[in-house]
Design a protein around this motif. Structure first.
Motif, PDB file in Angstrom:
ATOM      1  N   ALA A   1       0.838  -1.200   0.000  1.00 54.53           N
ATOM      2  CA  ALA A   1       0.000   0.000   0.000  1.00 54.53           C
ATOM      3  C   ALA A   1       0.871   1.247   0.000  1.00 54.53           C
ATOM      4  O   ALA A   1       0.492   2.262  -0.590  1.00 54.53           O
ATOM      5  CB  ALA A   1      -0.924  -0.012   1.209  1.00 54.53           C
ATOM      6  N   ALA A   2       2.039   1.175   0.646  1.00 57.71           N
ATOM      7  CA  ALA A   2       2.938   2.334   0.610  1.00 57.71           C
ATOM      8  C   ALA A   2       3.332   2.649  -0.823  1.00 57.71           C
ATOM      9  O   ALA A   2       3.304   3.806  -1.252  1.00 57.71           O
ATOM     10  CB  ALA A   2       4.177   2.058   1.458  1.00 57.71           C
ATOM     11  N   THR A   3       3.680   1.617  -1.593  1.00 57.72           N
ATOM     12  CA  THR A   3       4.036   1.845  -2.995  1.00 57.72           C
ATOM     13  C   THR A   3       2.828   2.319  -3.793  1.00 57.72           C
ATOM     14  O   THR A   3       2.947   3.175  -4.658  1.00 57.72           O
ATOM     15  CB  THR A   3       4.589   0.549  -3.613  1.00 57.72           C
ATOM     16  N   GLN A   4       1.678   1.737  -3.471  1.00 55.50           N
ATOM     17  CA  GLN A   4       0.475   2.114  -4.215  1.00 55.50           C
ATOM     18  C   GLN A   4       0.194   3.599  -4.035  1.00 55.50           C
ATOM     19  O   GLN A   4      -0.083   4.312  -5.002  1.00 55.50           O
ATOM     20  CB  GLN A   4      -0.701   1.285  -3.716  1.00 55.50           C
ATOM     21  N   PHE A   5       0.302   4.087  -2.785  1.00 55.55           N
ATOM     22  CA  PHE A   5      -0.007   5.496  -2.585  1.00 55.55           C
ATOM     23  C   PHE A   5       1.137   6.387  -3.003  1.00 55.55           C
ATOM     24  O   PHE A   5       0.934   7.590  -3.182  1.00 55.55           O
ATOM     25  CB  PHE A   5      -0.428   5.759  -1.143  1.00 55.55           C
TER      26      PHE A   5
END
Lengths: 216, 1089
Positions: free
Chosen positions: B911-915
């Protein structure tokens, strides 16, 4: 008894697999300009129709349908149709959420949903009847009660995983015709389905010692 | 709690990762400083410069035509009469051979050796500046791709020469507004063989015949694109080369006597048509020189250079055209083009060989002195050697000139050898991968990943070993010093990288050995359990879907298509893993209440800890949160930015600052949306804190939550309003606005600082309520333990409190004195502690909220929506994790500690990469949001640290938020357990204990914290490792400098930021732990008094 059932299942699977192949070969002979990539939707509906027809007739002939005798066959039929439609919508939503274009190629997306429905939900309907509780139950560790439940589990899982893996090819810059949406996914699901059909009898055969199924 | 052990282990782990990254990047990325000085005609070059060294009275050529044929490999240009069956790329350019044999003094064909990286942009930089461009040329303007170093085009413009350009549009971005006339054509589509070439051909001949130009540059791309598309061995290449042959012939026919023609390739290609690397096929291009007037003093002699380095073109062209040699050129003049001393035929010829060389030598020496005063990357001993060589040749030359002697041939040779050795020194420093360093970095990173995995798997054992690290680190450090001393002794200087490498590797190996020892001794102690423990690294534990998703993620970094589509790929993976959670629970029969299972006898099942209705409720929460997750995933896709490789892609409209929107209605809508989301952000945080009773006390953290958080959101809203105001509409308030533009962001920064300081100083959010007498019920339940007495609470809004906590604590303390008995609490005054159940997570969440506000300030206003989605997705992930933990805890296989399984951690880090993508960032340099550096500092900065850190914060904001929030994964199941257990009451009267469980089991708490953080580090570390592998394996790939190298840089810096903020988050947890300990100590004496 065991072997009998297994043999029945293997042969019905063989018929299903051959129907998948036939639905690719026969239109190529009959229809001018037919190709899996170019006239993809045609192929897709051929496949879905063929699998649906063979599935229904096979299970009807074999009489596998779940023992819960519904008093009213008409309501059963209606509920089955409703479930099929809902499953199409469900698959469509999931595929869109996975990143398929929302509006642009909605027809293609929905066709993929129809294909997935005919490969998975229809089989569930045939084996278990219109009973969502039972469907969910089958997909638990100890949920498979018959040979058919096991084979259903394997084919459904392999079909969905096939479609999922088909999506891997879309972003690659290889410029192949089968990378267009939704060709790779529907091909993946078809391949997954066929391999599931092949794998299911083999898996059950090799695990027959551990399995304690009721025989029909 | 073993604070020191955890922190030291994590710090060591991070340090090892840093060393690995540093080593690899040091070997892979070639860095060079740009010298921002330019040469002019008036420059006097020391020593003994005459008036204006650079511009001789009359240049030899007035005009020049530069035909650049991209990827013209040298063997394409050769013509072999003996070859009867030429391949498609052979013998297709007979024009060179014909001209050279028929007019030997007019023309020459050389192999033209480029320096790696052999990519077009770097090569254009190379043969216009005469320098050796690297991947990163550190200049003062990182954002634009324009060449700021002194270059040939600039010099030509300075002297009023009209430069006409046509062809590859890369030139236009490298030299904006430098051309007299320019006809750029799009170069991006590699599949398009003809657009650029045909575009050039439409204008080339008419321009050559005309007279409104002095230098004509035409850059053909067809050959290169043909190579990329079909490879050299394809009929299309034959067609293309034949076309080029015709072009060269036609241009040659139209040339006048005062014109020099240069036909060159900027690099070669491999047999598959790729370039970028350093194999000879990629570096060796062709160089053809021709002039209608005699160019060379005779036919090719023995002294002809075998190979012409690409840098040599710049000084040669400069001196032939009569312009100064660009300041940072390290090239050497091409001697055959200059007449030897004493063979000058009249005045019309330009410089003689020795004169040209002397100017060249002085210019190179000047550059070397300037560069070595700016940067220290050239080794000092080779610098001093070069200096010595220079003083030697200069005295030799000057004595020769003073005595009026004609310079000897030896002098020419020594001048040349000086230039060659300067070039070689520079090349060794700037233009060569260091495979040894790359391999060492790879090995260290691989080891670090493996160790991280082992640490996370064995955290419960290792956390007990307080001296795990001491000996290995001391030994490793001493070995590092030994290496340093050895280097100093053997070579005279210290290369820090290798000392670090030795330290890292030795410490890794020693720790690995110690871990093995610890494991073995534990296994020995356990005896019977030993064989079970031995299989901890078995395949079965490795092949879980979470790790499979991580593997897919790592594999996706090896393909340029996937890196380009990274945002969507990561979203796809998160979605898949999210769907896996309920499917897996269902597979284990946990999703639905298992009340009707006819096959299994009831007696075999463990007694359900939760009632069916509670299970159903939990499952519904899980599915609802999954829906929320999926919804925010889908919505987050609409905030993506576009890479230039993605053709039909529109950047999200929310990415632009409000001030750029023209439509005022749309502007208002955007503003209101942003305001609403920031309001919701604040509301949700406060709502949560109030729900768990964390808003009642009067401490610093609560003050922050109560006042600073809303104040921050108001300031943020005002700041957006000020920023969005059109400048011309409020003329009267212009002054006020400009003040507000500075003041508001600075207020926000200082409020943030204040809030964080308060949070650090006083992180306890527990409200104590002393009651005069214990309720009668408590005496009926010996021994009284934690009880949720919501019903008795006078403050109705507080649902979750842990009253009478002191009794248990007191008992624990008194057990030292009188073990066994200590339950008499009846007569003592009872204490209710509100919000004790979330004492750990409340400050953590508050910290996240504050940081989020600060990071949002650095983004465009529209990103507020995306930040809100981020918060919602965090909540959804946490709830999914909590629900699935609750559901699986009733499976009977209740986990021993508070361990967080892989799935939520992988989801969290993906999710860190996604955001990262959903906040409008991309792993490319042009997409860095430089505007963030000027938030609150509209006038610019004096230093570089502050703007750099602001830009870093902006770029990695999602990494930061998720890293800081990582410990929440540990707390959340405990926070949420109250929902399930309260109803049932439990067997042993245990009620809402929530996070106090952590205090009861400090050992398990420490091990779980260590495990969680090492898992998080491992996931990010493997991603770094994968992108490092991609860069190392694909260093010859066409896209290496465009896709993989930037990706590596972003992944590495993301890891850096993540690890730092993860450590900050862990430290905050420890700070809270210390504070809670102190709080209990204060409480107990007070209560027992």
């Amino acid at each position: 008894m065991w072997d009998q059932e297994l043999r029945t299942m293997a042969s019905s699977h063989a018929i299903l697999a051959s129907s998948v192949i036939m639905s690719t070969v026969v239109p190529a002979v009959l229809v001018r300009g037919f190709s899996v990539y170019e006239t993809h939707l045609l192929w897709l509906y051929c496949l879905a129709g063929a699998v649906a027809a063979v599935n229904i007739s096979a299970f009807w002939l074999l009489g596998i349908a779940s023992p819960t005798a519904d008093p009213n066959p008409l309501s059963r039929l209606l509920r089955s149709c409703l479930y099929l439609f809902l499953s199409c919508l469900f698959y469509h939503t999931v595929v869109v959420l996975y990143g398929a274009p929302l509006i642009e190629s909605a027809a293609e997306t929905f066709s993929l949903a129809v294909l997935l429905t005919s490969l998975t939900t229809l089989r569930c309907l045939c084996v278990l009847g219109p009973d969502v509780q039972a469907w969910i139950r089958v997909f638990t560790r100890h949920g498979a009660k018959t040979v058919w439940d096991s084979s259903l589990r394997i084919t459904v899982a392999s079909t969905v995983v096939g479609a999922w893996m088909g999506a891997f090819f879309i972003p690659l810059n290889w410029d192949r015709p089968w990378q267009a949406w939704p060709v790779s996914c529907s091909l993946g699901s078809a391949i997954g389905f066929v391999s599931g059909l092949v794998a299911a009898p083999a898996w059950i055969y090799y695990h027959r010692k551990q399995l304690t199924y009721k025989c029909k | 709690m073993k604070r020191l052990v955890i922190l030291s282990l994590l710090l060591w782990m991070c340090a090892v990762f840093y060393v690995g990254i540093y080593l690899f990047v040091g070997g892979f990325l070639l860095v060079r400083l740009e010298v921002n000085r330019t040469s002019t005609c008036e420059d006097v070059l020391l020593p003994a410069g005459e008036q204006g060294d650079f511009c001789p009275a009359k240049p030899r050529f007035r005009r020049a035509v530069l035909l650049i044929i991209d990827a013209l490999r040298f063997d394409f240009a050769r013509f072999d009469h003996a070859n009867t069956a030429p391949r498609p790329y052979e013998n297709k350019l007979p024009v060179f051979e014909e001209t050279v044999s028929s007019q030997p003094s007019h023309s020459r064909l050389y192999p033209f050796r480029a320096d790696p990286p052999t990519t077009t942009m770097q090569r254009i930089k190379g043969f216009t500046t005469g320098s050796l461009p690297t991947f990163i040329d550190v200049g003062n303007n990182f954002a634009s791709s324009a060449i700021l170093e002194d270059n040939l085009i600039h010099q030509l413009g300075q002297l009023g020469k009209r430069v006409v350009f046509m062809g590859d549009d890369t030139w236009e971005s490298l030299f904006p507004k430098k051309f007299y006339r320019s006809l750029p054509f799009p170069s991006f589509n590699v599949k398009d063989l003809h657009t650029v070439d045909n575009g050039i051909l439409q204008h080339l001949y008419s321009t050559v015949v005309g007279d409104d130009w002095d230098v004509l540059v035409a850059h053909f791309l067809g050959v290169d694109h043909c190579g990329h598309r079909f490879g050299p061995d394809h009929p299309a290449m034959a067609d293309k080369l034949t076309q080029m042959d015709g072009v060269i012939r036609s241009v040659m026919e139209r040339l006048q006597n005062d014109t020099l023609l240069v036909v060159m390739g900027d690099h070669g290609m491999t047999d598959t048509g790729d370039h970028g690397g350093e194999s000879q096929k990629e570096t060796d291009a062709a160089l053809f020189l021709y002039s209608p007037s005699p160019l060379f003093s005779g036919p090719p002699s023995k002294s002809e250079p075998q190979v012409v380095p690409q840098t040599d073109l710049v000084p040669t062209l400069a001196l032939q055209l009569g312009v100064p040699i660009p300041y940072s050129s390290v090239g050497q003049v091409l001697l055959p083009l200059f007449p030897p001393h004493g063979q000058m035929k009249g005045a019309l010829e330009g410089l003689s060989q020795v004169e040209a060389l002397w100017i060249n030598v002085k210019q190179v020496n000047r550059f070397l002195e300037t560069y070595s005063s700016m940067a220290k990357d050239i080794p000092p001993e080779s610098l001093s050697k070069l200096q010595e060589q220079f003083s030697h040749v200069s005295t030799e030359y000057l004595t020769a000139v003073k005595n009026g002697l004609s310079p000897s041939p030896e002098l020419v040779v020594s001048l040349q050898s000086y230039l060659t050795s300067v070039r070689e020194t520079c090349r060794a420093t700037w233009a060569r991968f260091n495979p040894l360093k790359m391999a060492a970095g790879l090995a260290i990173l691989l080891f670090a990943c493996v160790l991280c995995f082992i640490l996370s798997e064995l955290s419960c054992l290792l956390v007990r070993e307080s001296s795990l690290l001491k000996a290995p680190v001391v030994a490793a450090l001493s070995i590092g010093f030994c290496v340093a001393a050895g280097q100093l002794f053997a070579r005279g200087y210290v290369e820090v990288a290798w000392c670090l490498a030795a330290t890292a590797i030795v410490s890794e190996l020693l720790v690995l050995w110690r871990v093995h020892r610890v494991k073995a001794s534990t296994a020995l102690g356990n005896g019977a359990k030993a064989p079970k423990r031995a299989g901890w690294l078995s395949l079965h534990r490795l092949v879980t879907p979470a790790l499979l998703v991580l593997l897919l993620r790592g594999a996706s970094l090896l393909s340029d298509s996937y890196v380009i589509a990274e945002g969507r790929v990561v979203t796809f993976l998160i979605f898949s893993l999210g769907l896996y959670v309920p499917i897996h629970l269902n597979w284990d029969g946990l999703l639905l209440p298992a009340n009707h299972d006819p096959l299994k006898p009831v007696g075999l099942l463990p007694a359900p800890a939760l009632s069916p209705s509670a299970i159903r409720k939990e499952s519904c929460t899980l599915l609802a949160c999954l829906g929320l997750l999926v919804g925010s995933l889908y919505l987050s896709l609409s905030f993506h930015n576009c890479r230039e490789e993605q053709g039909s892609c529109q950047p999200s409209p929310f990415l632009f600052p409000l001030s750029r929107l023209q439509n005022s209605q749309l502007k208002n809508l955007h503003y209101i949306l942003s305001l609403a989301s920031i309001g919701l952000w604040t509301y949700l945080l406060r709502r949560w804190l109030r729900h768990y009773g964390n808003l009642n006390s009067s401490g610093g953290a609560v003050f922050t939550a109560r006042w600073i958080l809303p104040l921050l959101s108001i300031c943020l809203g005002l700041n957006w309003a000020v920023g969005a105001t059109p400048e011309d509409s409020f003329r009267s308030m212009a002054e006020l606005l400009s003040v507000a533009q500075v003041a508001l962001p600075r207020t926000i920064f200082s409020l943030l600082g204040l809030g964080m300081l308060l949070l650090w100083l006083d992180p306890i959010t527990v409200f104590l309520k002393t009651r005069a007498s214990a309720p009668a019920r408590s005496s009926n339940l010996p021994p009284p333990r934690y009880r949720a007495s919501t019903g008795i609470s006078t403050q109705a809004e507080l649902h979750h409190l842990i009253p009478q906590i002191y009794q248990r604590m007191r008992r624990n303390l008194e057990e030292d004195d009188e073990p066994g008995e200590g339950a008499e609490a009846d007569g003592r005054p009872a204490v209710e502690a509100y919000g004790l159940g979330t004492v750990y997570s409340a400050p953590q969440l508050l910290f996240c909220g504050l940081l989020g506000m600060g990071l949002l300030l650095l983004h465009a206003e529209g990103m507020a929506l995306s930040f809100l989605l981020l918060l919602l997705e965090m909540g959804a992930l946490l709830h999914i994790h909590a629900s699935s933990t609750t559901l699986s805890s009733l499976h009977g296989t209740h986990y021993g500690g508070f361990n967080v399984p892989w799935t939520p951690v992988v989801l969290w880090s993906l999710a860190a990469t996604q955001f990262f993508h959903a906040t409008g960032h991309l792993p490319t340099f042009p997409s860095i949001q430089w505007g963030a550096a000027f938030v609150g500092f509209p006038g610019g900065h004096t230093g570089t640290i502050l703007p750099a850190s602001l830009v870093t914060l902006n770029t990695f904001s999602s990494h930061i938020l998720f890293a800081v929030g990582c410990p929440l994964l540990l707390f959340w199941p405990l926070v949420c357990e109250v929902r399930g257990n309260r109803r049932v009451g439990g067997e042993d009267g245990e009620d809402a204990v929530m996070e106090m469980r952590l205090r009861e089991n400090p050992q398990q708490f420490s091990s779980a914290l260590l495990q969680l953080s090492t898992r998080y580090l491992f996931i990010h570390g493997t991603q770094v490792f994968a992108s490092v592998c991609a860069a190392a394996i694909l260093r010859r790939h066409l896209m290496v400098w465009k896709v993989f190298a930037p990706k590596l840089m972003f992944e590495a810096s993301g890891f850096l930021v993540t690890s730092v903020f993860l450590l900050i988050g862990i430290t905050l947890v420890m700070r809270v732990d210390v504070a809670v300990g102190g709080w209990f100590k204060r409480l107990i004496p007070e209560a027992s008094r």
